[in-house]
Design an enzyme around this catalytic site. Structure first.
Site, short mmCIF file in Angstrom:
data_model
loop_
_atom_site.label_atom_id
_atom_site.label_comp_id
_atom_site.label_asym_id
_atom_site.label_seq_id
_atom_site.Cartn_x
_atom_site.Cartn_y
_atom_site.Cartn_z
N HIS A 1 48.89 53.51 -13.35
CA HIS A 1 49.17 54.11 -12.04
C HIS A 1 50.54 54.75 -12.04
O HIS A 1 51.45 54.34 -12.78
CB HIS A 1 49.03 53.09 -10.90
CG HIS A 1 50.00 51.95 -10.92
ND1 HIS A 1 51.26 52.03 -10.34
CD2 HIS A 1 49.91 50.70 -11.42
CE1 HIS A 1 51.88 50.88 -10.49
NE2 HIS A 1 51.10 50.04 -11.15
N ASP B 1 52.49 55.42 -9.15
CA ASP B 1 53.38 55.10 -8.02
C ASP B 1 54.21 53.86 -8.33
O ASP B 1 53.91 53.10 -9.27
CB ASP B 1 52.57 54.86 -6.74
CG ASP B 1 51.67 53.63 -6.83
OD1 ASP B 1 50.99 53.48 -7.87
OD2 ASP B 1 51.65 52.82 -5.89
N ASP C 1 56.86 49.19 -14.07
CA ASP C 1 55.56 48.98 -13.44
C ASP C 1 55.25 50.22 -12.60
O ASP C 1 55.70 50.31 -11.47
CB ASP C 1 55.59 47.72 -12.59
CG ASP C 1 54.29 47.45 -11.85
OD1 ASP C 1 53.27 48.09 -12.17
OD2 ASP C 1 54.31 46.61 -10.93
N GLU D 1 48.52 52.58 -6.33
CA GLU D 1 47.98 51.29 -6.75
C GLU D 1 48.70 50.16 -6.04
O GLU D 1 48.09 49.14 -5.69
CB GLU D 1 48.13 51.15 -8.27
CG GLU D 1 47.42 49.94 -8.87
CD GLU D 1 48.27 48.68 -8.90
OE1 GLU D 1 47.73 47.60 -9.18
OE2 GLU D 1 49.49 48.76 -8.64
N GLU D 2 50.00 50.34 -5.83
CA GLU D 2 50.82 49.26 -5.28
C GLU D 2 50.53 48.97 -3.80
O GLU D 2 50.97 47.95 -3.28
CB GLU D 2 52.31 49.61 -5.43
CG GLU D 2 52.78 49.77 -6.88
CD GLU D 2 52.82 48.46 -7.64
OE1 GLU D 2 52.35 47.44 -7.12
OE2 GLU D 2 53.33 48.47 -8.77
N ASP E 1 48.90 47.81 -17.41
CA ASP E 1 49.57 47.50 -16.14
C ASP E 1 49.88 46.02 -16.01
O ASP E 1 49.92 45.47 -14.92
CB ASP E 1 48.68 47.98 -14.97
CG ASP E 1 49.38 47.88 -13.62
OD1 ASP E 1 50.63 47.91 -13.59
OD2 ASP E 1 48.69 47.77 -12.58
N HIS F 1 58.76 44.47 -9.33
CA HIS F 1 58.91 44.46 -7.87
C HIS F 1 60.22 43.84 -7.42
O HIS F 1 60.35 43.45 -6.26
CB HIS F 1 57.73 43.75 -7.18
CG HIS F 1 56.39 44.39 -7.43
ND1 HIS F 1 55.28 44.10 -6.66
CD2 HIS F 1 55.98 45.32 -8.32
CE1 HIS F 1 54.25 44.81 -7.10
NE2 HIS F 1 54.66 45.56 -8.11
#
Length: 381
Positions: free
Chosen positions: A78, A80, A108, A141-142, A165, A354
């Site tokens: 992904h 984003d 990520d 995706e997030e 991922d 994150h």
């Protein structure tokens, strides 16, 4: 196996300097599409962006021709990031890359994006035969896997491959839970809590009773359940007449998820019966609206699947003690599994995702590239 470590890192650094927080992926979408064209791909951008609010047009698919006759292998990441992901300033150290501590790093999942782009470039440069590759880069995706949920998957001929991922390279995720989001609205009966509480029906009491009967937390090895949001009440002197709860149930087994969801509903139905009573000669019963919605399906890739075997064998060659295992979370692999894709999730070497302490471990990053390239080279269908 040759690897241009500097070029791989340079691509990663180029990617993370492009702001691409969820719902603001237009710039990275356009960059990836342009880079795929440079690599000789036929590029298709779908219209996923019309399905929800984002400034990007859609998911990016690169069709990379092979030199042998085979169905395409799918590689996906992904594009984003989570917040705060604007103005990322990478700090390159000897063994890792971090941000300057004011933002996330974006490994990520831009580490995965960089690996896929470098795999395509390397395939063009070396002389070994290789199958066609379908490179799939998804939006948002997030925030609920919006891109993969709205992917124009009919454009893809391949149904097997890898998603890049995961964090640690030692974990190849082959199982992930199906998840039901559960919303509950309870309607009781208001009354003055100081004067005549017996003439009311507390929506809170209904909820507490139902939850006290319910299996929550770790239900079994494959199943968990939780309520994390509760809203209700107007004043301390009013018997609470309305309450809203939101939670979820997860399981690696579709049958167990169905059973757990039915059990949770039954507990609320039991509470309705328990608090039904006569007030001033009239029967009153609380009302409960129980709404489960599947957020995404389960991933169940057999450990005997050729893709799993190929990845584990390549990892062993790189000195990586990799295990095929289950995850408690979800990713694009879950959504695409529902569309018939078989995509184990490979780690790319990131840590602390994150968070402001996110990092990319370079040794694992390089090995993830080598493992991915190896899996592509041995793929034949």
């Amino acid at each position: 196996m040759k690897i241009n470590e500097k070029r791989l890192v340079d691509t990663f650094l180029e990617l993370i300097k492009i702001d691409s927080e969820s719902f603001n992926e237009k710039a990275i979408q356009e960059f990836v599409a342009a880079r795929l064209k440079e690599l000789g791909c036929t590029v298709y951008v779908d219209n996923a962006g019309k399905a929800y609010e984002t400034n990007a047009k859609g998911n990016v698919i690169g069709f990379f021709p092979g030199t042998v006759k085979s169905k395409p292998i799918v590689l996906s990441s992904h594009i984003d990031t989570v917040v705060p992901g604007k103005g990322i300033k990478p700090v390159v150290k000897k063994d890792r890359i971090t941000s300057d501590g004011t933002t996330i790093l974006g490994a990520d999942d831009k580490a995965g994006v960089a690996i896929i782009l470098e795999v395509l470039r390397t395939l063009k440069e070396q002389n070994e035969p290789y199958p066609p590759v379908e490179a799939v880069f998804t939006l948002t995706e997030e925030n609920g896997m919006q891109g993969s949920k709205n992917l124009d998957y009919k454009k893809l001929k391949g149904r097997e491959g890898l998603i890049l991922d995961n964090e640690e390279l030692c974990e190849l995720l082959v199982q992930g839970p199906a998840v039901n989001t559960i919303e509950v609205w309870i309607k009781g009966l208001a009354a003055h809590a100081g004067v005549c509480p017996e003439k009311g029906i507390s929506a809170l009491d209904v909820a507490v009773y139902a939850l006290s009967q319910m299996k929550l937390g770790r239900v079994d090895k494959e199943t968990v359940a939780n309520f994390g949001i509760v809203k209700g009440g107007q004043a301390t002197n009013i018997v609470m007449d309305e309450l809203y709860l939101k939670g979820e149930a997860r399981s690696l087994s579709d049958a167990k998820l169905k059973k757990q969801t039915a059990h949770m509903k039954a507990c609320f139905e039991k509470a309705v019966k328990h608090f039904t009573k006569k007030i001033d000669g009239k029967v009153h019963k609380p009302q409960v609206k129980f709404v489960p919605v599947q957020r995404y399906p389960a991933v169940n890739v057999p450990k005997t699947h050729p893709m799993v075997k190929a990845v584990l064998a390549a990892a062993k060659q790189q000195g990586v003690a990799m295990r095929a295992m289950a995850s408690g979370g979800g990713c694009d692999a879950n959504v695409l599994s529902g569309f018939g894709f078989t995509l184990p999730n490979l780690g790319v070497g990131c840590r602390g995702c994150h968070t402001l302490k996110e990092s990319l471990e370079l040794d694992e990053f390089y090995k993830a590239f080598k493992i991915t390239l190896s899996a592509v080279l041995v793929y034949r269908k």
